[in-house]
Design an enzyme around this catalytic site. Structure first.
Site, PDB file in Angstrom:
ATOM      1  N   ASP A 155       0.850  -1.181   0.000  1.00  0.00           N
ATOM      2  CA  ASP A 155       0.000   0.000   0.000  1.00  0.00           C
ATOM      3  C   ASP A 155       0.896   1.246   0.000  1.00  0.00           C
ATOM      4  OD1 ASP A 155      -2.218   1.675   0.040  1.00  0.00           O
ATOM      5  OD2 ASP A 155      -3.323   0.364   1.389  1.00  0.00           O
ATOM      6  N   TRP A 156       0.288   2.370  -0.275  1.00  0.00           N
ATOM      7  CA  TRP A 156       1.051   3.589  -0.611  1.00  0.00           C
ATOM      8  C   TRP A 156       1.732   4.241   0.601  1.00  0.00           C
ATOM      9  CZ3 TRP A 156       0.008   1.082  -4.446  1.00  0.00           C
ATOM     10  CH2 TRP A 156      -0.100   1.544  -5.749  1.00  0.00           C
TER      11      TRP A 156
END
Ligand SMILES: *[C@@H]1O[C@H](CO)[C@@H](O)[C@H](O)[C@H]1NC(C)=O
Ligand SMILES: *[C@@H]1O[C@H](CO)[C@@H](O)[C@H](O)[C@H]1NC(C)=O
Ligand SMILES: *[C@@H]1O[C@H](CO)[C@@H](O)[C@H](O)[C@H]1NC(C)=O
Ligand SMILES: *[C@@H]1O[C@H](CO)[C@@H](O)[C@H](O)[C@H]1NC(C)=O
Ligand SMILES: *[C@@H]1O[C@H](CO)[C@@H](O)[C@H](O)[C@H]1NC(C)=O
Ligand SMILES: *[C@@H]1O[C@H](CO)[C@@H](O)[C@H](O)[C@H]1NC(C)=O
Length: 633
Positions: free
Chosen positions: A343-344
């Site tokens: 995830d970012w």
């Protein structure tokens, strides 16, 4: 557009391949595929350019091996990053684009923001590809996106449909319990994505929504793991397409491994106060059910979440850093051999929408950026989302901390995906076709019909719905523009006292959070506050009221169930969809069944075990509830 212009464009593309200079490429417009494909042009170029990885007749594995042995470590490092990218004005490249594409040699980006003008977005995409093709090896871009086919518009998780066909949120698809419909949706979304060059879906979100307060429930398929599993299969099939994974597919990133429903106290792990996933019900395995189905259905990629699993046998560190979760469980036990994209923002602190957002390195806060990158790679994660730090990879390899062989394992997976998607052979989109196909009337109609069908009827006293108001009836309205009623020759009045009926379109309760980014997350209490309850009660007492509530989370609304004349729930529906359902226009009917329980009280929610479904005491409505209009059999 005259013939000479067309041939000029061909020439531009042709010369750009022979002489790859950035100066020239500035003037280049990509061809549309109806004119001439990149590959055709390429095949006519010099033999020196006819490198095996460029040869579409060779097996993909051979092409990958040919390419990887030509790559410098800088070119490899660039592949490991997948960063947010915005369009520039009017289809141009934004200022930062050359820095990441030509400078950092990155080729994976997720498109920020709505697609308002299909033509300029398609032009932007072609310009972006051209910039990538002008790098030394010409590795094409893979463009990805968060969901953009519904209503929710929240930076970092979803974008409103704009030009695309508009559907209910996935919760609405879940309300219809129809895997074929989900596949049909996936098929349409796939074609709209393809038209503008989006080849990677940062979805489906297959977390099981076992904690009612979580701010990301609206992107899930509800509280039931088996239903989520069944629908995930239809979803992945639709995005893959009938011919199997290939040039007409959009790759799917199923998320968020290992199932991020069990967030402690319902708080999201984008934020420091929501770091923990908790398993007080010892129900960790349950959350894997949809992932097993997604893997069996051929999901190509999986995204681990930020949350760190507390009190399980796994290390208490965010999933992207977690070797036990990624290498042992996901790759080992579940047999997943696809791409794992984090995830970012796991490494670098950032400012998002004006708000300080520390890296989501939960459980690894004390590690340096370099150590974080090392730990993520050692966990078995292939790609760093929301980061642009090839420098860290170079340093890790140079210092001998991580081997180039380890980097190659992930680069191979990522390149293979690009070859299978056909991006090397046909990187451009046809701008005219994009404009023609996106938001096709038939697809828009299906989306609209689905918004209506997903409506879920919870109470309907005296069979007030479908509403048969006479022509003099007066309506008090909230949450919709009166022009929609006036267009239907319905009279709108200013106060409940003057009205024959009230039509209220409400947003499910939440506690507003501060900050540009955080404010997007509807979290906290699921009840309206006392002031708002009193305000609504006065309306219910004054006039027969139809309440339509947008459930992005399982609202606690016993008082509405008691006092409103009718209560319907939507999962993303336009004003027109709402009015059609209320008046039963052309047989419009609510056909949805609740995709989760609606709890009785906040105390019941607080007593709920975050990882256990259907465990709040005496819910007001249950999973599966949903009435029919009386004139239906
Ligand atoms: C956008 O580009 C088109 C064609 O390139 C041009 O005609 C138009 O004036 C531009 N619009 C703006 C706002 O720059
Ligand atoms: C982007 O580039 C344009 C043209 O060179 C310039 O006017 C503008 O200030 C730049 N914007 C940013 C944010 O750097
Ligand atoms: C997470 O769990 C740990 C260990 O139980 C606890 O110390 C911490 O306060 C919890 N919450 C957050 C936000 O870290
Ligand atoms: C991280 O560093 C802080 C401050 O130096 C310390 O209090 C804390 O215990 C450390 N945490 C871990 C997990 O080592
Ligand atoms: C209602 O719709 C009309 C016509 O589309 C528009 O002019 C007006 O701004 C809208 N009002 C609100 C409050 O959105
Ligand atoms: C109560 O809720 C209403 C509507 O959501 C909101 O406008 C208001 O600020 C809230 N009041 C308090 C005291 O929180």
């Amino acid at each position: 557009m005259g013939i000479s212009h067309r041939s000029q464009r061909r020439l531009n593309v042709f010369t750009s391949i022979l002489f790859t200079t950035t100066a020239m490429s500035a003037a280049i417009h990509a061809p549309s595929s109806s004119e001439v494909g990149y590959h055709q042009v390429f095949a006519r170029s010099t033999s020196e350019e006819c490198l095996p990885y460029r040869d579409a007749s060779l097996p993909v594995d051979d092409r990958v091996e040919d390419l990887i042995q030509r790559m410098t470590i800088d070119e490899k490092a660039g592949q490991l990053f997948h960063e947010i990218l915005a369009q520039g004005p009017n289809g141009t490249l934004s200022n930062t684009t050359a820095k990441v594409v030509s400078g950092k040699l990155m080729t994976h980006f997720n498109l920020l923001g709505g697609i308002v003008n299909v033509r300029t977005t398609a032009q932007w995409y072609n310009r972006l590809q051209q910039l990538a093709l002008d790098t030394r090896l010409g590795i094409p871009i893979t463009l990805s996106s968060d969901p953009r086919h519904a209503f929710s518009n929240k930076a970092g998780s979803a974008i409103a449909a704009n030009s695309f066909s508009q559907w209910p949120e996935t919760l609405g698809l879940a309300a219809l319990r129809d895997a074929d419909l989900v596949e049909q949706f996936g098929n349409i979304a796939r074609q709209e994505y393809l038209a503008v060059g989006i080849r990677s879906a940062l979805h489906p979100q297959i977390d099981v929504a076992t904690e009612p307060r979580w701010a990301r429930i609206s992107g899930t398929m509800g509280e039931d793991a088996d239903l989520t599993a069944e629908l995930a299969v239809g979803y992945i099939k639709g995005f893959t397409g009938e011919e199997g994974f290939g040039t007409q597919s959009v790759t799917t990133v199923s998320k968020h491994f290992p199932g991020s429903g069990p967030v402690e106290h319902g708080e999201d792990s984008h934020f420091t106060y929501g770091k923990n996933a908790t398993y007080r019900g010892k129900n960790f395995e349950h959350h894997l059910i949809p992932f097993k189905a997604a893997i069996a259905a051929g999901t190509r990629q999986i995204m681990p979440y930020y949350s760190r699993p507390m009190g399980t046998k796994y290390e208490e560190v965010a999933a992207g850093f977690n070797k036990g979760l990624i290498t042992d469980l996901l790759r080992g036990e579940l047999g997943f051999d696809g791409i794992v994209v984090s995830d970012w923002g796991l490494i670098t602190d950032a400012i998002i929408a004006g708000q300080d957002m520390p890296a989501r390195a939960w459980g690894a806060e004390n590690l340096t950026e370099l150590q974080r990158a090392e730990k993520i790679l050692n966990a078995g994660t292939d790609q760093f989302g929301g980061e642009q730090r090839p420098d860290l990879i170079l340093e890790l390899v140079k210092k001998g901390i991580v081997s180039e062989e380890r980097i190659d394992v992930s680069v191979r997976r990522l390149l293979r995906e690009k070859f299978l998607l056909g991006l090397f052979d046909n990187p451009f989109v046809d701008v005219d076709a994009a404009e023609k196909n996106v938001g096709k009337a038939e697809w828009v109609r299906l989306g609209f019909e689905t918004q209506k069908k997903a409506y879920t009827l919870l109470t309907n006293n005296d069979d007030v719905l479908p509403l048969k108001a006479d022509e003099n009836a007066k309506f008090y309205i909230e949450g919709l523009n009166k022009t929609y009623l006036e267009e239907r020759n319905l009279q709108v009045v200013e106060t409940p006292a003057e009205a024959d009926f009230a039509l209220l379109r409400l947003q499910a309760p939440y506690v507003p959070r501060p900050g540009g980014f955080e404010a997007n997350y509807h979290a906290g209490s699921l009840e309206y506050n006392a002031t708002e309850k009193a305000r609504q009660a006065a309306i219910y007492a004054a006039v027969p009221t139809i309440v339509d509530i947008y459930l992005d989370r399982p609202a606690i609304i016993p008082e509405i169930a008691d006092a409103a004349t009718a209560l319907i729930a939507n999962f993303g529906a336009s004003s027109q969809a709402f009015l059609d359902v209320v008046f039963g226009v052309d047989g419009s009917r609510p056909l949805g069944k609740l995709p989760f329980d609606l709890p009785r009280s906040l105390a019941a929610v607080e007593a709920n075990k975050e990882d256990v479904p259907f465990d709040t005491e005496n819910p007001v409505f249950r999973y599966g509830d949903g009435l029919s209009y009386a004139d239906d059999c």
